[in-house]
Design a protein around this motif. Sequence first.
Motif, short mmCIF file in Angstrom:
data_model
loop_
_atom_site.label_atom_id
_atom_site.label_comp_id
_atom_site.label_asym_id
_atom_site.label_seq_id
_atom_site.Cartn_x
_atom_site.Cartn_y
_atom_site.Cartn_z
N LYS A 166 0.61 -1.26 0.01
CA LYS A 166 0.16 0.03 0.10
C LYS A 166 0.90 1.27 -0.02
O LYS A 166 1.78 1.62 0.74
N VAL A 167 0.65 2.23 -0.75
CA VAL A 167 1.38 3.23 -0.77
C VAL A 167 0.49 4.58 -1.11
O VAL A 167 -0.73 4.65 -1.39
N SER A 168 1.00 5.60 -0.95
CA SER A 168 0.37 6.89 -1.14
C SER A 168 0.34 7.46 -2.79
O SER A 168 1.22 7.08 -3.37
N LEU B 34 -4.13 6.30 0.46
CA LEU B 34 -3.51 4.76 0.19
C LEU B 34 -4.10 4.08 -0.94
O LEU B 34 -5.19 4.08 -0.61
N GLU C 279 -3.70 0.45 -3.07
CA GLU C 279 -2.93 -0.85 -3.19
C GLU C 279 -2.31 -1.01 -4.64
O GLU C 279 -2.63 -0.34 -5.58
#
Length: 204
Positions: free
Chosen positions: A84-86, A120, A122
């Motif tokens: 999970k990233v911004s 956030l 995926e």
Amino acid sequence: MTKNINNLSVGKKLNDVKPFISQNELALDLGANIGDVTNQLASLGAEVYAFEPNPFAFQKLQRRFSDNIKVKCFNKAVLDKEEKVSLYFHENSDEDEIVWSVGSSLLAFKKNVNQKKNVLVETIDLAKWIFDFDRKIDLIKMDIEGVECLVINHLIDTGAIERVKMMLVETHDHKIPELKRETNLLRRRIIQEGLQEKINLDWV
């Protein structure tokens, strides 16, 4: 069907993908946004897997193809790993979330994003996804706002690129100076490894 990379005209016109896809072939639209290229591919009879991380663009993408069994939509970003990233929104996104959704990016240093406005999302490991899918990918269109080089190098490193017939890629080194060096290195690598007829980095 013969697909010659030299037939591709510059610009995202309606016939841009036509020389590279046939009916019932498989295409991935990475960075699908609201689905204009997805629609092109589907109208040509392709089966399309469309990935779009921006939640506002994805809602429109999903609604647009809700009745089309040839199109499958995923609210995910594309990277070299699953996590999970911004996702950072464009600095003007408050004016119109859909219009400015094309400028959202995983890169916090991209000059036109608002670092304070993010969500956030995926990600998929694209190489792993291709191996797990276990079917030849006829065409990949990639416009993932600055992480193209990372993902393409990963495809080459893992050998997943051998399962792809053709990639049409929009790079962002002309908009993001920090990406110039890695983009130039990738261009050289593509030539050195004889992949220039498979990977087109000049699809703009």
